[in-house]
Design a protein around this motif. Structure first.
Motif, PDB file in Angstrom:
ATOM      1  N   GLN A 309       5.569 -10.945   9.934  1.00 53.96           N
ATOM      2  CA  GLN A 309       6.065 -10.086   8.855  1.00 53.96           C
ATOM      3  C   GLN A 309       6.204  -8.640   9.342  1.00 53.96           C
ATOM      4  OE1 GLN A 309       3.078  -9.307   5.773  1.00 53.96           O
ATOM      5  NE2 GLN A 309       1.492 -10.136   7.132  1.00 53.96           N
ATOM      6  N   TYR A 332       8.288 -13.090   6.038  1.00 57.24           N
ATOM      7  CA  TYR A 332       9.527 -12.393   5.678  1.00 57.24           C
ATOM      8  C   TYR A 332       9.889 -11.468   6.827  1.00 57.24           C
ATOM      9  CZ  TYR A 332       6.634  -8.269   4.737  1.00 57.24           C
ATOM     10  OH  TYR A 332       5.769  -7.206   4.867  1.00 57.24           O
ATOM     11  N   GLY A 335      10.372  -5.675   4.486  1.00 55.49           N
ATOM     12  CA  GLY A 335       9.671  -5.486   3.228  1.00 55.49           C
ATOM     13  C   GLY A 335       9.471  -4.022   2.905  1.00 55.49           C
ATOM     14  N   LYS A 362      11.034  -8.622   1.044  1.00 56.92           N
ATOM     15  CA  LYS A 362       9.850  -8.725   0.192  1.00 56.92           C
ATOM     16  C   LYS A 362       9.528  -7.360  -0.383  1.00 56.92           C
ATOM     17  CE  LYS A 362       4.940  -9.918   0.041  1.00 56.92           C
ATOM     18  NZ  LYS A 362       3.727 -10.271   0.799  1.00 56.92           N
ATOM     19  N   ASP A 364       6.710  -5.209  -2.509  1.00 56.67           N
ATOM     20  CA  ASP A 364       5.279  -5.268  -2.815  1.00 56.67           C
ATOM     21  C   ASP A 364       4.913  -4.358  -3.976  1.00 56.67           C
ATOM     22  OD1 ASP A 364       4.363  -7.136  -0.947  1.00 56.67           O
ATOM     23  OD2 ASP A 364       4.311  -5.635   0.641  1.00 56.67           O
TER      24      ASP A 364
END
Length: 431
Positions: A309, A332, A335, A362, A364
């Motif tokens: 990630q 992913y 992000g 992604k 968060d």
């Protein structure tokens, strides 16, 4: 103009020294306070209120380079093996070893003003040891990077350097490993804290450990107490005008590359990343709005085997992710949180076989009602094996029409990134 003013408003917290600024500095004395203030001024000066002009210039250079060389890119034959505009600037020259500082003219993207140690002396590292943190031995890499004047640092021969503690650099330096096989491994990593104008090129950085801290010299005229380092391969902290190029990186205790605390004007290019969980973190805290000044270009890199990630994970700033090859991830690829602006152009994304990990993006710590206003755009990306990019922001906000021309599509990525990572260069021959 209104958008620019809003960006500048969030920079106000960086005008004050906050406790996080002292990270890893055990004694935040007058020397470090001065460096922090100089870094703040440099960051504000390096910040570009019109980032779209930088992305536009970058994309034009890619088009110009690939349009007239496409027929030559599929083979290793010929006088030049450069496959993207950064490499084409220097790699076709057989005299690169006698004209090393030409490299400083080749950076594109947000780090385009970076010149490193250009104009300074050549410093040759002859000794791989790193035994004295307070009085480093002349000829070692640690002795080179603490000197006050601009330096272009090269290596006398191939070597594997185990850093006993984090390598704290001063401004106006280039670490240029071309012509040697140089590994920074099995010890601490590189720290670029409150510095400007740094080029790091051609290193293998892997198996980086957490440093214990202690008394460490951070310039020729100063040393002080440091707390434990995080174990990043390269830590960029309150630093500006940074170019990281042709680095091979894997398996560090923390991130491979972290850029935090209002670091800006950064380009990360032609690197090869493998075997790591949290690859790159840009902006360490949702609460530090000073990172709105952050502007980073990530280009021509290969995100390869064994990655999970954060390629990258972004907060607050503006990030141009262009013509990279994402062949592996487990969770992913890209992000973020705290409304970063992310422009993804001409990347290739090959999703993993796991049906739950096909999404490239992604968000968060925010519900869709919040993140749907963040500007995350995908243009010309090649999606394979079920990969998909969730766009957000104003659907009428079209970078390609309003601000920038399109980058090369994702189908070009394999040739643009073909020579990512540290290169094997031989003097007297094109690299």
């Amino acid at each position: 103009m209104e958008a620019v003013n809003m960006r500048l408003l969030v920079l106000i917290p960086f005008l004050v020294i906050v406790p996080a600024v002292t990270a890893n500095i055990g004694d935040f004395d007058e020397v470090w306070q001065t460096r922090a203030e100089e870094a703040r001024k440099a960051a504000l000066q390096a910040y570009n209120p019109h980032p779209e002009k930088v992305t536009d210039n970058f994309n034009k250079k890619v088009h110009k380079s690939t349009n007239h060389t496409r027929r030559n890119l599929s083979k290793f034959s010929g006088p030049c093996m450069a496959t993207n505009p950064i490499d084409r600037c220097w790699r076709c020259r057989s005299d690169w070893a006698s004209n090393r500082m030409k490299l400083a003219d080749c950076v594109l993207g947000f780090g385009q003003q970076t010149t490193g140690g250009k104009g300074g002396k050549i410093y040759v590292v002859t000794d791989l040891s790193d035994n004295d943190m307070v009085n480093p031995k002349p000829g070692t890499l640690r002795h080179a990077v603490i000197q006050e004047e601009p330096l272009w640092i090269i290596f006398a021969h191939s070597m594997a350097i185990r850093l006993n503690e984090e390598l704290i650099m001063t401004s106006n330096k280039t670490i240029d490993a071309r012509g040697a096989n140089v590994h920074i491994a099995n010890g601490a990593g590189l720290t670029l804290q409150f510095v400007h104008n740094i080029i790091i090129h051609g290193l293998h950085i892997h198996d980086i450990k957490v440093g214990n801290g202690g008394l460490i010299r951070d310039s020729a005229s100063h040393y002080g107490f440091r707390t434990r380092s995080d174990g990043d391969g390269i830590s960029i902290f309150g630093a500006t005008n940074i170019w990281i190029d042709h680095i091979s990186m894997s398996n560090c205790a923390d991130g491979l590359i972290d850029a935090i605390m209002a670091s800006t004007a950064i380009t990360i290019s032609n690197c090869h990343f493998t075997h790591h969980n949290e690859v790159m973190l840009f902006g360490a805290s949702d609460s530090f709005s000073g990172d709105a000044i952050m502007q980073i270009t990530v280009t021509f890199n290969h995100f390869g085997q064994g990655l999970t990630q954060r390629m990258p994970r972004c907060r607050w700033g503006f990030f141009h992710v262009v013509n990279n090859d994402y062949t592996h991830w487990l969770m992913y690829a890209i992000g973020g949180s705290q409304h970063p602006t992310i422009l993804s152009q001409g990347n290739r994304f090959i999703a993993p076989p796991d049906i739950n990990c096909k999404e490239v993006t992604k968000r968060d710590y925010s519900p869709e009602s919040v993140w749907k206003s963040w500007t995350w755009r995908s243009q010309g990306d090649l999606m394979m094996n079920g990969a998909f990019f969730v766009k957000s922001g104003d659907p009428n906000f079209d970078f390609s029409n309003k601000y920038v021309i399109r980058a090369k599509p994702g189908t070009f990525v394999t040739r643009l990134t073909r020579f990512s990572g540290a290169l094997s260069c031989r003097e007297g021959m094109p690299c």
